[in-house]
Scaffold this motif. Structure first.
Motif, PDB file in Angstrom:
ATOM      1  N   GLY A  52      38.052  45.357  30.536  1.00 15.49           N
ATOM      2  CA  GLY A  52      36.828  44.825  31.102  1.00 15.49           C
ATOM      3  C   GLY A  52      36.617  43.339  30.871  1.00 15.49           C
ATOM      4  O   GLY A  52      35.565  42.804  31.251  1.00 15.49           O
ATOM      5  N   ILE A  53      37.571  42.665  30.281  1.00 13.25           N
ATOM      6  CA  ILE A  53      37.458  41.227  30.015  1.00 13.25           C
ATOM      7  C   ILE A  53      38.493  40.504  30.857  1.00 13.25           C
ATOM      8  O   ILE A  53      39.659  40.925  30.937  1.00 13.25           O
ATOM      9  N   ASP A  54      38.079  39.413  31.479  1.00 14.40           N
ATOM     10  CA  ASP A  54      38.970  38.629  32.336  1.00 14.40           C
ATOM     11  C   ASP A  54      40.254  38.266  31.575  1.00 14.40           C
ATOM     12  O   ASP A  54      40.211  37.847  30.418  1.00 14.40           O
ATOM     13  N   ALA A  55      41.386  38.428  32.236  1.00 14.10           N
ATOM     14  CA  ALA A  55      42.679  38.134  31.602  1.00 14.10           C
ATOM     15  C   ALA A  55      42.775  36.684  31.166  1.00 14.10           C
ATOM     16  O   ALA A  55      43.466  36.365  30.185  1.00 14.10           O
ATOM     17  N   VAL A  56      42.100  35.778  31.891  1.00 13.12           N
ATOM     18  CA  VAL A  56      42.102  34.359  31.499  1.00 13.12           C
ATOM     19  C   VAL A  56      41.516  34.196  30.105  1.00 13.12           C
ATOM     20  O   VAL A  56      42.012  33.409  29.285  1.00 13.12           O
ATOM     21  N   VAL A  57      40.450  34.934  29.834  1.00 13.14           N
ATOM     22  CA  VAL A  57      39.814  34.845  28.516  1.00 13.14           C
ATOM     23  C   VAL A  57      40.775  35.298  27.424  1.00 13.14           C
ATOM     24  O   VAL A  57      40.899  34.657  26.371  1.00 13.14           O
ATOM     25  N   TRP A  58      41.475  36.405  27.673  1.00 12.35           N
ATOM     26  CA  TRP A  58      42.437  36.899  26.678  1.00 12.35           C
ATOM     27  C   TRP A  58      43.500  35.842  26.381  1.00 12.35           C
ATOM     28  O   TRP A  58      43.843  35.589  25.212  1.00 12.35           O
TER      29      TRP A  58
END
Length: 345
Positions: free
Chosen positions: A289-295
């Motif tokens: 549920g978290i944008d891959a960019v953030v990861w």
């Protein structure tokens, strides 16, 4: 003689007013594991902040260049940090450099100290291993304490005998416990210094001197001689502990400088790669549920700050040790679990 106050606990952890988790973080935990814990905290913290932020990271990257500016600053700080490490190395190495006269003085001072210890431990030669060296002095303090009790046996002052019995029981029991903990401890690890710090020689010197001061009329020549030998063994332990603590500080600073150099290279590669090659438009989708960019950004930022976190973990231990051992001799500077005033007059 009135009571001296509550007897300090036998270990540094028990004597401290800090919770165990804090002492683990500051002193007892493996520094690499502490660094991993700090890195995990930073990673999770950045993820939480990204979810609490009213504006998504992808949206910010469309208007500004936060990732570019972030990793530019990290690259600069990493290069500065490596320079700092080189300075630390030079500082440590400068203590080892000197003219032959200086080296001769250090050698002669070391040999004289060994001879003093050999007189106290009643041995032809003192152990070369730091843990065994400390064990020998602790055993000598135990033997001298038992001799002191024998010297005051059948004294007419029963209160004096009771006080000596109580004092000697504490010295002997504590010496046995610390001797056992030092078995197999290897210098270069924290164990030698950790267990040496458990032996609260400063309190024992205070109690021994107070006995002599309050019951001076009850001291025979034999008791005075045994008391002086006990004090001498406790003083030598204090000097030995301070010497090994200084060597440990130098050892750890060298380990710290090498470790930071090891982790700085991959951290620098990651930070520079994020500046030169990262394109948010090429990354799509979400993970949990978290944008891959953030990861990706959070993971790269965490890797990039590992050298700083490693520095923090080492400095926490060295700074805490330095604070807890500022004074040498019968001074108690630390906050402890003792709530009552010490009776000294």
């Amino acid at each position: 003689m009135s009571d001296d106050g509550p007897q300090p606990a036998d270990t540094m952890v028990e004597r401290s007013s800090n919770p165990r988790w804090k002492l683990w973080l500051l002193l007892n935990g493996n520094r690499w594991f502490v660094t991993a814990v700090l890195a995990a905290f930073a990673f999770v913290g950045l993820l939480v902040v990204s979810q609490l932020s009213p504006v998504s990271l992808r949206a910010l990257m469309g208007e500004k260049e936060p990732v570019h500016f972030l990793f530019q600053a990290l690259v600069t700080s990493l290069i500065t940090g490596v320079t700092l490490v080189l300075t630390i190395n030079q500082l440590v190495l400068s203590q080892e450099l000197g003219a032959v006269d200086d080296q001769r003085g250090r050698l002669e001072g070391s040999l004289e100290f060994h001879e003093d210890v050999e007189d106290v431990i009643d041995a032809p030669i003192s152990p070369p291993d730091p843990a065994s060296f400390l064990q020998a002095i602790i055993d000598a303090s135990q033997d001298r304490a038992l001799e002191f009790r024998e010297a005051v046996a059948d004294n007419r002052d029963e209160e004096f005998e009771d006080r000596v019995d109580e004092f000697v029981d504490n010295v002997a029991g504590h010496a046995d416990a610390v001797h056992e903990r030092l078995d197999g401890a290897q210098f270069g690890t924290y164990d030698v210094i950790r267990f040496a710090l458990d032996y609260n020689y400063s309190w024992k010197i205070f109690r021994a001197r107070r006995l002599r001061n309050v019951y001076a009329d009850s001291f025979t020549d034999e008791a005075s001689e045994a008391h002086d030998q006990l004090l001498e063994s406790l003083k030598l332990f204090g000097l030995a502990r301070e010497h090994f603590k200084t060597l440990y500080f130098q050892w750890e600073l060298i380990n710290l400088s090498r470790a930071i150099m090891y982790v700085s290279v991959p951290a620098l590669v990651v930070a520079m790669s994020m500046i030169a090659f990262f394109d948010a438009d090429a990354v799509a989708g979400t993970v949990f549920g978290i944008d891959a960019v953030v990861w990706i950004v959070v993971a790269a930022a965490t890797v990039s700050i590992v050298p700083f976190l490693l520095l923090v973990s080492f400095v926490l231990r060295l700074g805490t040790m330095a604070k807890r051992t500022l004074a040498i001799g019968p001074f108690i500077l630390r906050e402890s679990n003792r709530d009552e005033e010490i009776e000294w007059d």
